[in-house]
Design a protein around this motif. Structure first.
Motif, PDB file in Angstrom:
ATOM      1  N   GLY A 128      19.594   6.077   9.010  1.00  0.00           N
ATOM      2  CA  GLY A 128      20.175   5.471  10.193  1.00  0.00           C
ATOM      3  C   GLY A 128      19.343   5.671  11.448  1.00  0.00           C
ATOM      4  N   ALA A 129      18.372   6.551  11.414  1.00  0.00           N
ATOM      5  CA  ALA A 129      17.504   6.774  12.570  1.00  0.00           C
ATOM      6  C   ALA A 129      16.408   5.720  12.560  1.00  0.00           C
ATOM      7  N   VAL A 130      16.365   4.923  13.602  1.00  0.00           N
ATOM      8  CA  VAL A 130      15.356   3.869  13.684  1.00  0.00           C
ATOM      9  C   VAL A 130      14.026   4.444  14.159  1.00  0.00           C
ATOM     10  N   ASP A 131      14.061   5.513  14.927  1.00  0.00           N
ATOM     11  CA  ASP A 131      12.838   6.086  15.496  1.00  0.00           C
ATOM     12  C   ASP A 131      12.761   7.597  15.256  1.00  0.00           C
ATOM     13  N   PRO A 132      12.775   8.033  13.994  1.00  0.00           N
ATOM     14  CA  PRO A 132      12.778   9.474  13.738  1.00  0.00           C
ATOM     15  C   PRO A 132      11.481  10.163  14.160  1.00  0.00           C
ATOM     16  N   ALA A 153       0.806  -1.215   0.000  1.00  0.00           N
ATOM     17  CA  ALA A 153       0.000   0.000   0.000  1.00  0.00           C
ATOM     18  C   ALA A 153       0.846   1.275   0.000  1.00  0.00           C
ATOM     19  N   HIS A 154       2.140   1.148   0.348  1.00  0.00           N
ATOM     20  CA  HIS A 154       3.038   2.312   0.425  1.00  0.00           C
ATOM     21  C   HIS A 154       4.336   2.000  -0.331  1.00  0.00           C
ATOM     22  N   PRO A 155       4.261   1.882  -1.663  1.00  0.00           N
ATOM     23  CA  PRO A 155       5.440   1.439  -2.424  1.00  0.00           C
ATOM     24  C   PRO A 155       6.618   2.402  -2.403  1.00  0.00           C
ATOM     25  N   GLU A 180       9.451   7.775   5.059  1.00  0.00           N
ATOM     26  CA  GLU A 180       9.508   8.326   3.706  1.00  0.00           C
ATOM     27  C   GLU A 180      10.944   8.630   3.300  1.00  0.00           C
ATOM     28  N   PRO A 181      11.204   8.715   2.000  1.00  0.00           N
ATOM     29  CA  PRO A 181      12.526   9.171   1.562  1.00  0.00           C
ATOM     30  C   PRO A 181      12.814  10.535   2.188  1.00  0.00           C
ATOM     31  N   ARG A 238      11.987   3.110   4.331  1.00  0.00           N
ATOM     32  CA  ARG A 238      12.241   2.095   5.359  1.00  0.00           C
ATOM     33  C   ARG A 238      10.926   1.697   6.010  1.00  0.00           C
ATOM     34  N   HIS A 239      10.895   0.453   6.427  1.00  0.00           N
ATOM     35  CA  HIS A 239       9.720  -0.070   7.129  1.00  0.00           C
ATOM     36  C   HIS A 239      10.234  -0.847   8.336  1.00  0.00           C
TER      37      HIS A 239
END
Length: 180
Positions: free
Chosen positions: A148-152, A96-98, A142-143, A102-103
């Motif tokens: 590198g931030a896992v929890d932005p 749904a979010h191509p 999103e781009p 990162r996911h």
């Protein structure tokens, strides 16, 4: 026997919290679980048990890990069926979010209240959004988010006891251990 997957939080992050996968396998076997396997060195464990209570399994494992390591190892357990559903959600969200960059999937020890879900999902901004479903919270980044931030989105602190894996690890484990 039921197949379970356990996810260990905050191990192998530095010199003081070392817990190699071979040691994890040994401790889980010594705690009475069968068919124990590990995947990479980040605390992913598959095992079988006659126990039916997830909470009881988590307590047994956490006690065994503490006895072996001398430090707390928060442990999040899913049945293979529950984890298969998380992997399916992960696939559906990716489809749904191509365009996401990162996911991350946060695996939660406990379900959040509706108010907590609303707080987590309200963290959405131009860098991404959070989607909570049961005991999983998906960080869809999103781009342009800080690499590198896992929890932005600063949502992890709202999730309670949790650990995260990227979508590729979730898919790999589901295929390897859940026939998904």
């Amino acid at each position: 026997m039921t197949t379970y997957l356990a996810f260990l939080r905050a191990i192998n992050l530095g010199a003081k919290r070392v817990f190699p996968k071979g040691d994890i396998r040994r401790v889980v076997e010594d705690a009475g679980f069968e068919g124990v396997e590990t995947h990479i060195n980040t605390g992913n464990v598959r095992f079988e048990s006659r126990m039916r209570s997830r909470e009881r399994i988590e307590r047994v494992l956490e006690k065994a890990f503490m006895a072996d390591r001398g430090f707390e190892v928060p442990t999040i357990v899913y049945s293979a069926a529950e984890f298969r559903a998380v992997a399916q959600q992960t696939r559906e969200l990716a489809d749904a979010h191509p365009g996401i960059a990162r996911h991350y999937v946060y695996l939660l020890k406990d379900e959040l209240t509706p108010g907590q879900v609303a707080d987590v999902e309200a963290r959405a901004d131009g860098r991404g959004r959070m989607v909570v479903s049961g005991r999983a919270a998906h960080g869809l980044l999103e781009p342009g988010y800080q690499e590198g931030a896992v929890d932005p989105l600063s949502a992890a602190k709202l999730l309670g006891v949790a650990t995260n894996r990227n979508a590729n690890v979730i898919r790999t484990l589901a295929e390897k251990w859940c026939d998904a």
